[in-house]
Design a protein around this motif. Structure first.
Motif, PDB file in Angstrom:
ATOM      1  N   ILE A 139       0.936  -1.276  -0.103  1.00 16.42           N
ATOM      2  CA  ILE A 139       0.013   0.100   0.218  1.00 16.42           C
ATOM      3  C   ILE A 139       0.832   1.149   0.061  1.00 16.42           C
ATOM      4  CG2 ILE A 139      -1.795   1.344   1.269  1.00 16.42           C
ATOM      5  CD1 ILE A 139      -2.780  -1.423   0.248  1.00 16.42           C
ATOM      6  N   VAL A 140       0.890   2.074  -0.979  1.00 15.99           N
ATOM      7  CA  VAL A 140       1.433   3.343  -1.182  1.00 15.99           C
ATOM      8  C   VAL A 140       0.877   4.617  -0.689  1.00 15.99           C
ATOM      9  CG1 VAL A 140       3.235   2.354  -2.732  1.00 15.99           C
ATOM     10  CG2 VAL A 140       1.205   3.287  -3.526  1.00 15.99           C
ATOM     11  N   THR A 141      -0.646   4.690  -1.099  1.00 18.82           N
ATOM     12  CA  THR A 141      -1.605   5.784  -0.685  1.00 18.82           C
ATOM     13  C   THR A 141      -2.853   5.302  -0.284  1.00 18.82           C
ATOM     14  OG1 THR A 141      -0.479   6.950  -2.620  1.00 18.82           O
ATOM     15  CG2 THR A 141      -2.613   7.869  -1.754  1.00 18.82           C
ATOM     16  N   GLY A 142      -3.121   5.777   1.085  1.00 17.44           N
ATOM     17  CA  GLY A 142      -4.485   5.563   1.434  1.00 17.44           C
ATOM     18  C   GLY A 142      -4.685   4.560   2.449  1.00 17.44           C
ATOM     19  N   ARG A 143      -5.900   4.332   2.886  1.00 16.80           N
ATOM     20  CA  ARG A 143      -6.156   3.105   3.790  1.00 16.80           C
ATOM     21  C   ARG A 143      -7.333   2.139   3.057  1.00 16.80           C
ATOM     22  NH1 ARG A 143     -10.851   3.074   6.398  1.00 16.80           N
ATOM     23  NH2 ARG A 143     -11.290   1.646   8.231  1.00 16.80           N
ATOM     24  N   GLN A 153       1.266  -0.768  -4.879  1.00 14.24           N
ATOM     25  CA  GLN A 153       2.466  -1.018  -6.091  1.00 14.24           C
ATOM     26  C   GLN A 153       2.452  -2.486  -5.846  1.00 14.24           C
ATOM     27  OE1 GLN A 153       6.494  -0.244  -5.400  1.00 14.24           O
ATOM     28  NE2 GLN A 153       6.404   1.474  -7.028  1.00 14.24           N
ATOM     29  N   VAL A 154       2.544  -2.982  -7.205  1.00 11.09           N
ATOM     30  CA  VAL A 154       2.933  -4.704  -7.314  1.00 11.09           C
ATOM     31  C   VAL A 154       3.750  -4.311  -8.708  1.00 11.09           C
ATOM     32  CG1 VAL A 154       0.922  -4.826  -8.687  1.00 11.09           C
ATOM     33  CG2 VAL A 154       1.902  -6.843  -7.788  1.00 11.09           C
ATOM     34  N   HIS A 155       4.870  -5.545  -8.421  1.00 12.93           N
ATOM     35  CA  HIS A 155       5.810  -5.635  -9.528  1.00 12.93           C
ATOM     36  C   HIS A 155       5.589  -7.042 -10.459  1.00 12.93           C
ATOM     37  CE1 HIS A 155       8.142  -3.123  -6.684  1.00 12.93           C
ATOM     38  NE2 HIS A 155       8.726  -2.678  -8.088  1.00 12.93           N
ATOM     39  N   ASP A 156       5.371  -6.772 -11.808  1.00 14.93           N
ATOM     40  CA  ASP A 156       5.076  -7.990 -12.568  1.00 14.93           C
ATOM     41  C   ASP A 156       6.461  -8.991 -12.634  1.00 14.93           C
ATOM     42  OD1 ASP A 156       6.810  -6.787 -14.313  1.00 14.93           O
ATOM     43  OD2 ASP A 156       5.068  -5.906 -15.484  1.00 14.93           O
ATOM     44  N   HIS A 157       6.303  -9.899 -13.489  1.00 17.87           N
ATOM     45  CA  HIS A 157       7.148 -10.901 -13.663  1.00 17.87           C
ATOM     46  C   HIS A 157       8.556 -10.342 -14.294  1.00 17.87           C
ATOM     47  CE1 HIS A 157       4.930 -11.594 -17.308  1.00 17.87           C
ATOM     48  NE2 HIS A 157       5.850 -11.734 -17.976  1.00 17.87           N
ATOM     49  N   HIS A 158       8.213  -9.217 -14.991  1.00 18.41           N
ATOM     50  CA  HIS A 158       9.315  -8.612 -15.357  1.00 18.41           C
ATOM     51  C   HIS A 158      10.193  -7.755 -14.519  1.00 18.41           C
ATOM     52  CE1 HIS A 158       8.299  -9.453 -19.603  1.00 18.41           C
ATOM     53  NE2 HIS A 158       7.113  -9.133 -19.398  1.00 18.41           N
ATOM     54  N   GLY A 159       9.566  -7.433 -13.355  1.00 18.75           N
ATOM     55  CA  GLY A 159      10.091  -6.553 -12.254  1.00 18.75           C
ATOM     56  C   GLY A 159       9.772  -5.101 -12.323  1.00 18.75           C
ATOM     57  N   GLU A 177      -1.030   2.431   4.852  1.00 21.10           N
ATOM     58  CA  GLU A 177       0.194   2.685   3.913  1.00 21.10           C
ATOM     59  C   GLU A 177       1.443   2.101   4.535  1.00 21.10           C
ATOM     60  OE1 GLU A 177       0.943   6.777   3.327  1.00 21.10           O
ATOM     61  OE2 GLU A 177      -0.878   7.189   2.594  1.00 21.10           O
ATOM     62  N   GLY A 178       2.055   1.445   3.706  1.00 20.19           N
ATOM     63  CA  GLY A 178       3.430   0.555   4.160  1.00 20.19           C
ATOM     64  C   GLY A 178       3.045  -0.912   4.370  1.00 20.19           C
ATOM     65  N   ASP A 179       1.871  -1.142   4.386  1.00 12.99           N
ATOM     66  CA  ASP A 179       1.515  -2.597   4.695  1.00 12.99           C
ATOM     67  C   ASP A 179       1.600  -3.466   3.256  1.00 12.99           C
ATOM     68  OD1 ASP A 179       0.919  -2.228   7.230  1.00 12.99           O
ATOM     69  OD2 ASP A 179      -1.250  -2.394   6.929  1.00 12.99           O
ATOM     70  N   GLU A 180       2.243  -4.672   3.578  1.00 12.82           N
ATOM     71  CA  GLU A 180       2.436  -5.669   2.395  1.00 12.82           C
ATOM     72  C   GLU A 180       1.423  -6.522   2.372  1.00 12.82           C
ATOM     73  OE1 GLU A 180       6.467  -7.295   2.596  1.00 12.82           O
ATOM     74  OE2 GLU A 180       7.359  -5.327   2.008  1.00 12.82           O
ATOM     75  N   LEU A 181       0.911  -6.998   1.247  1.00 23.37           N
ATOM     76  CA  LEU A 181      -0.327  -7.899   1.030  1.00 23.37           C
ATOM     77  C   LEU A 181       0.096  -8.701  -0.150  1.00 23.37           C
ATOM     78  CD1 LEU A 181      -2.832  -6.056  -1.153  1.00 23.37           C
ATOM     79  CD2 LEU A 181      -1.307  -4.829   0.172  1.00 23.37           C
ATOM     80  N   LEU A 182      -0.736  -9.877  -0.323  1.00 24.32           N
ATOM     81  CA  LEU A 182      -0.791 -10.560  -1.355  1.00 24.32           C
ATOM     82  C   LEU A 182      -2.136 -10.561  -1.995  1.00 24.32           C
ATOM     83  CD1 LEU A 182       0.871 -13.413  -2.627  1.00 24.32           C
ATOM     84  CD2 LEU A 182      -0.662 -14.836  -1.208  1.00 24.32           C
ATOM     85  N   LEU A 183      -2.002 -10.282  -3.479  1.00 24.32           N
ATOM     86  CA  LEU A 183      -3.088 -10.177  -4.239  1.00 24.32           C
ATOM     87  C   LEU A 183      -3.726 -11.501  -4.690  1.00 24.32           C
ATOM     88  CD1 LEU A 183      -1.839  -7.517  -6.763  1.00 24.32           C
ATOM     89  CD2 LEU A 183      -2.990  -7.268  -4.720  1.00 24.32           C
ATOM     90  N   VAL A 184      -4.986 -11.778  -4.201  1.00 27.50           N
ATOM     91  CA  VAL A 184      -5.707 -13.077  -4.376  1.00 27.50           C
ATOM     92  C   VAL A 184      -6.640 -13.177  -5.386  1.00 27.50           C
ATOM     93  CG1 VAL A 184      -4.998 -13.852  -2.072  1.00 27.50           C
ATOM     94  CG2 VAL A 184      -7.227 -12.436  -2.587  1.00 27.50           C
ATOM     95  N   ARG A 185      -7.237 -12.005  -5.680  1.00 29.57           N
ATOM     96  CA  ARG A 185      -8.273 -11.961  -6.782  1.00 29.57           C
ATOM     97  C   ARG A 185      -8.256 -10.725  -7.278  1.00 29.57           C
ATOM     98  NH1 ARG A 185     -13.590 -10.622  -5.102  1.00 29.57           N
ATOM     99  NH2 ARG A 185     -13.772 -10.286  -2.714  1.00 29.57           N
ATOM    100  N   ARG A 186      -9.185 -10.532  -8.364  1.00 28.30           N
ATOM    101  CA  ARG A 186      -9.603  -9.151  -9.031  1.00 28.30           C
ATOM    102  C   ARG A 186     -10.609  -9.190  -9.673  1.00 28.30           C
ATOM    103  NH1 ARG A 186      -9.226  -6.901 -14.452  1.00 28.30           N
ATOM    104  NH2 ARG A 186      -8.573  -8.812 -15.490  1.00 28.30           N
ATOM    105  N   GLU A 187     -11.270  -7.988  -9.577  1.00 29.40           N
ATOM    106  CA  GLU A 187     -12.870  -8.000  -9.913  1.00 29.40           C
ATOM    107  C   GLU A 187     -12.917  -6.585 -10.717  1.00 29.40           C
ATOM    108  OE1 GLU A 187     -16.006  -8.103  -7.070  1.00 29.40           O
ATOM    109  OE2 GLU A 187     -15.402 -10.409  -6.589  1.00 29.40           O
ATOM    110  N   SER A 188     -13.002  -6.684 -12.155  1.00 32.21           N
ATOM    111  CA  SER A 188     -12.632  -5.394 -12.843  1.00 32.21           C
ATOM    112  C   SER A 188     -11.411  -4.668 -12.650  1.00 32.21           C
ATOM    113  CB  SER A 188     -14.146  -4.431 -12.684  1.00 32.21           C
ATOM    114  OG  SER A 188     -13.995  -3.244 -13.479  1.00 32.21           O
ATOM    115  N   GLU A 189     -11.476  -3.650 -12.319  1.00 35.70           N
ATOM    116  CA  GLU A 189     -10.444  -2.730 -11.945  1.00 35.70           C
ATOM    117  C   GLU A 189      -9.585  -2.746 -10.484  1.00 35.70           C
ATOM    118  OE1 GLU A 189      -8.369  -1.560 -14.236  1.00 35.70           O
ATOM    119  OE2 GLU A 189     -10.061  -2.356 -15.729  1.00 35.70           O
TER     120      GLU A 189
END
Length: 204
Positions: A139-143, A153-159, A177-189
């Protein structure tokens, strides 16, 4: 041989389009190269290898397109000039355009590979949004709370980094802000993530 003759029309049009795209980017009417992202869903294997060979995914798509238009135009003018000197007249414009397009794809791939190495590191790559699922983000901005996404911010397989909107996957969770997380799914954007260090909302 005139560059504006009818037999050179596809190549002159490509140059005009290339200049217009460059102008749009220069005055900021288009998507900036830092955020441009072609949503290409490839499952790996042959398709992924072909896209890489053509240079798609190594640089922002707008840069790839401008490079292709330039290569297409230069090859086309060259083909017509060679045909005129060899045969006494240029080729049919659509035959020449087909030859220039087929030849221009691998040439563009070879052109953008060294270009990708010198672009700033925050350029995004042409990857499918779904390919970001399963990757770590920060998380870089907001709650982030349910119904209230924050920017991560997330890095793709190209870095290369991408910026996405994220909500917690589980109700009652929040990410700051500053918390790290694992993206587990996506709905639209919107992406949904699980915090690597769980943070629970205080009871009301």
């Amino acid at each position: 041989m005139s560059l504006l003759a009818a037999y050179n029309m596809p190549f002159a049009a490509a140059l005009v389009l290339m200049l217009l795209l460059g102008l749009v980017q220069a005055i900021g009417l288009g998507t900036s190269t830092g955020d441009a992202d072609l949503d290409v869903d490839a499952d790996g294997g042959f398709a992924d290898g072909l896209l890489s060979f053509l240079g798609i995914g190594r640089v922002p798509f707008m840069i790839w397109l401008v490079s292709f238009l330039l290569v297409f135009a230069l090859l086309g003018f060259g083909i017509q000039g060679f045909a005129d000197s060899l045969l006494g007249e240029p080729l049919d414009r659509w035959v020449a355009a087909a030859i220039a397009a087929v030849a221009g794809l691998p040439v563009t791939g070879g052109l953008v590979r060294p270009l990708a190495a010198i672009l700033p590191g925050d350029e995004s790559s042409a990857v499918g949004l779904d390919s970001l699922v399963g990757r770590r983000a920060k998380i870089v901005t907001g709650r982030a709370a349910v119904g209230h996404p924050a920017r991560a911010q997330v890095h793709d397989h190209h870095g290369h980094p991408h910026y996405v909107m994220v909500e917690p996957h589980e109700a009652g969770s929040e990410m700051l802000e500053g918390d790290e997380l694992l993206l587990v799914r996506r709905e639209s954007e919107t992406f949904y993530g699980v915090a690597l260090q769980e943070r629970r909302l205080a009871p009301m």
